[in-house]
Scaffold this active site. Structure first.
Site, PDB file in Angstrom:
ATOM      1  N   ASN A   1       0.795  -1.225   0.000  1.00 18.03           N
ATOM      2  CA  ASN A   1       0.000   0.000   0.000  1.00 18.03           C
ATOM      3  C   ASN A   1       0.829   1.278   0.000  1.00 18.03           C
ATOM      4  OD1 ASN A   1      -2.383   1.737   0.890  1.00 18.03           O
ATOM      5  ND2 ASN A   1      -1.077   1.816   2.712  1.00 18.03           N
TER       6      ASN A   1
ATOM      7  N   TYR B   1       3.920   9.964 -10.685  1.00 11.15           N
ATOM      8  CA  TYR B   1       2.949   9.253  -9.838  1.00 11.15           C
ATOM      9  C   TYR B   1       2.008   8.427 -10.714  1.00 11.15           C
ATOM     10  CZ  TYR B   1      -0.626   8.682  -6.132  1.00 11.15           C
ATOM     11  OH  TYR B   1      -1.519   8.182  -5.217  1.00 11.15           O
TER      12      TYR B   1
ATOM     13  N   LYS C   1       1.911   4.346 -10.773  1.00 13.48           N
ATOM     14  CA  LYS C   1       0.698   3.711 -10.232  1.00 13.48           C
ATOM     15  C   LYS C   1      -0.053   2.929 -11.306  1.00 13.48           C
ATOM     16  CE  LYS C   1       0.540   4.863  -5.832  1.00 13.48           C
ATOM     17  NZ  LYS C   1       0.370   3.885  -4.753  1.00 13.48           N
TER      18      LYS C   1
HETATM   19  N1  NAP Z   1      -4.756   9.933   0.088  1.00 11.00           N
HETATM   20  C1  NAP Z   1      -5.203   9.925  -1.149  1.00 11.00           C
HETATM   21  O1  NAP Z   1      -5.916  10.859  -1.585  1.00 11.00           O
HETATM   22  C2  NAP Z   1      -4.903   8.751  -2.067  1.00 11.00           C
HETATM   23  C3  NAP Z   1      -5.633   8.633  -3.261  1.00 11.00           C
HETATM   24  C4  NAP Z   1      -5.383   7.572  -4.104  1.00 11.00           C
HETATM   25  C5  NAP Z   1      -4.412   6.638  -3.772  1.00 11.00           C
HETATM   26  N2  NAP Z   1      -3.703   6.779  -2.618  1.00 11.00           N
HETATM   27  C6  NAP Z   1      -2.680   5.777  -2.319  1.00 11.00           C
HETATM   28  O2  NAP Z   1      -2.972   5.185  -1.068  1.00 11.00           O
HETATM   29  C7  NAP Z   1      -1.769   4.682  -0.486  1.00 11.00           C
HETATM   30  C8  NAP Z   1      -1.696   5.084   0.961  1.00 11.00           C
HETATM   31  O3  NAP Z   1      -1.576   6.501   1.031  1.00 11.00           O
HETATM   32  P1  NAP Z   1      -2.154   7.383   2.213  1.00 11.00           P
HETATM   33  O4  NAP Z   1      -3.082   8.337   1.597  1.00 11.00           O
HETATM   34  O5  NAP Z   1      -2.596   6.499   3.320  1.00 11.00           O
HETATM   35  O6  NAP Z   1      -0.838   8.228   2.581  1.00 11.00           O
HETATM   36  P2  NAP Z   1      -0.002   8.404   3.910  1.00 11.00           P
HETATM   37  O7  NAP Z   1      -0.895   8.598   5.078  1.00 11.00           O
HETATM   38  O8  NAP Z   1       1.010   9.447   3.576  1.00 11.00           O
HETATM   39  O9  NAP Z   1       0.709   6.996   4.074  1.00 11.00           O
HETATM   40  C9  NAP Z   1       1.789   6.598   3.274  1.00 11.00           C
HETATM   41  C10 NAP Z   1       2.443   5.424   3.964  1.00 11.00           C
HETATM   42  O10 NAP Z   1       3.511   4.921   3.141  1.00 11.00           O
HETATM   43  C11 NAP Z   1       4.659   4.756   3.954  1.00 11.00           C
HETATM   44  N3  NAP Z   1       5.846   4.892   3.104  1.00 11.00           N
HETATM   45  C12 NAP Z   1       6.077   5.872   2.197  1.00 11.00           C
HETATM   46  N4  NAP Z   1       7.245   5.650   1.580  1.00 11.00           N
HETATM   47  C13 NAP Z   1       7.780   4.521   2.131  1.00 11.00           C
HETATM   48  C14 NAP Z   1       8.961   3.783   1.911  1.00 11.00           C
HETATM   49  N5  NAP Z   1       9.852   4.146   0.982  1.00 11.00           N
HETATM   50  N6  NAP Z   1       9.166   2.653   2.639  1.00 11.00           N
HETATM   51  C15 NAP Z   1       8.266   2.262   3.575  1.00 11.00           C
HETATM   52  N7  NAP Z   1       7.108   2.914   3.815  1.00 11.00           N
HETATM   53  C16 NAP Z   1       6.876   4.042   3.102  1.00 11.00           C
HETATM   54  C17 NAP Z   1       4.537   5.829   5.032  1.00 11.00           C
HETATM   55  O11 NAP Z   1       5.201   5.430   6.200  1.00 11.00           O
HETATM   56  P3  NAP Z   1       6.574   6.039   6.729  1.00 11.00           P
HETATM   57  O12 NAP Z   1       6.540   7.514   6.480  1.00 11.00           O
HETATM   58  O13 NAP Z   1       6.558   5.654   8.173  1.00 11.00           O
HETATM   59  O14 NAP Z   1       7.609   5.340   5.947  1.00 11.00           O
HETATM   60  C18 NAP Z   1       3.037   5.791   5.300  1.00 11.00           C
HETATM   61  O15 NAP Z   1       2.712   4.780   6.224  1.00 11.00           O
HETATM   62  C19 NAP Z   1      -0.637   5.220  -1.372  1.00 11.00           C
HETATM   63  O16 NAP Z   1      -0.186   4.215  -2.229  1.00 11.00           O
HETATM   64  C20 NAP Z   1      -1.285   6.330  -2.153  1.00 11.00           C
HETATM   65  O17 NAP Z   1      -0.646   6.551  -3.390  1.00 11.00           O
HETATM   66  C21 NAP Z   1      -3.940   7.810  -1.748  1.00 11.00           C
END
Ligand code: NAP
Length: 252
Positions: free
Chosen positions: A90, A157, A161
């Site tokens: 994720n 991105y 994705k």
């Molecule tokens: N929020 C939105 O609007 C949205 C929309 C569509 C899709 N998404 C997708 O949903 C997923 C989750 O995003 P979210 O919205 O929950 O964002 P978030 O709250 O920023 O969470 C991102 C997570 O990824 C971890 N992470 C990032 N880079 C990493 C790395 N290199 N190694 C290990 N862990 C890493 C971060 O943990 P650490 O910082 O502790 O490493 C954090 O737990 C993502 O793939 C995002 O692209 C989000």
């Protein structure tokens, strides 16, 4: 049917947002969970929340771009809980935004490695462990960006994705006969630290792009992840499942 009793699940990006909500939901549904992310303290806090509810969680902090970390996560699941049934890969990074002519190669590579190469590395070690169990559910978090919507300024991105959807289709075809389902989950705008808005107007604009005129709470996306992880989706594989509040079909 949505229950995960007896299952073991890896969740990456579990320290925040969608991953954190999914870790809690999977644990509530009976799974033993392995939580991954870079920030140890945040992961430990999620594990403690889960332990308070009487469920089991272990954590491993590291970078999903690192092949050794992908292997160690699976070893932890097998060592602590006896195997692996579900992996929610994720992690995501929006990275540098702007015109491609100004996008540095370093930023492009960082997005591709974090969003796409990490998925390859995860699958490489997760799939053999799932085969040992006679099946499983592999899930990648993608997005509507680059699938149904071309968003200016988000080339790295979107491309990384969208690559997850190709990976999903190939792995679903390769492993379907062995009881492993592989799906991509495509959230719409979701209220997490990733979705930061500079102003209230900016937030309102993004909300208005969605047919439901709001963005999701991470718990709503977690429920779609649970669907894909559980037997409720037993005939769903190779899918790009939109949970996007209608952002893909809305024309304002
Ligand atoms: N929020 C939105 O609007 C949205 C929309 C569509 C899709 N998404 C997708 O949903 C997923 C989750 O995003 P979210 O919205 O929950 O964002 P978030 O709250 O920023 O969470 C991102 C997570 O990824 C971890 N992470 C990032 N880079 C990493 C790395 N290199 N190694 C290990 N862990 C890493 C971060 O943990 P650490 O910082 O502790 O490493 C954090 O737990 C993502 O793939 C995002 O692209 C989000």
């Amino acid at each position: 049917m949505f229950g995960l009793n007896g299952k073991v699940a890896i969740i990456t990006g579990a320290s925040s947002g969608i991953g954190r909500a999914t870790a809690r939901l999977f644990a509530d549904q009976g799974a033993k969970v392995v939580l991954a992310g870079r920030r140890a303290a945040e992961l430990d806090a999620v594990a403690a929340e889960i332990a308070m509810t009487g469920s089991e969680a272990v954590t491993l902090n590291g970078d999903v771009k690192d092949e050794a970390f992908a292997r160690e996560l699976v070893e932890l699941a097998v060592g602590e809980f006896g195997g692996l049934d579900i992996a929610f890969n994720n992690v995501g990074l929006v990275g540098e935004m702007g015109p491609i002519t100004e996008l540095s190669l370093a930023s492009w590579n960082d997005a591709v490695e974090t969003n796409l190469t990490s998925a390859y590395l995860g699958a490489k070690y997760q799939l053999p462990a799932m085969l040992e169990r006679g099946g499983g559910s592999l899930i990648f978090t993608s997005t509507f960006v680059g699938h149904t919507v071309g968003m200016p300024g988000m080339a790295a991105y979107a491309a990384s994705k969208a690559g997850l959807i190709g990976l999903t289709q190939v792995l679903a075809a390769e492993y379907g006969s062995q009881g492993i389902r592989v799906n991509a989950l495509l959230p719409g705008g979701t209220d997490t630290p990733m979705a930061t808005f500079k102003t209230a107007d900016e937030r309102k604009f993004v909300e208005g792009l969605h047919a439901l005129k709001r963005i999701a709470q991470p718990e709503e996306i977690a429920r779609s992840a649970l669907y894909l992880a559980s037997e409720a989706s037993s005939f769903t594989t190779g899918a790009a499942l939109l949970a996007d509040g209608g952002v893909s079909i809305n024309r304002l």
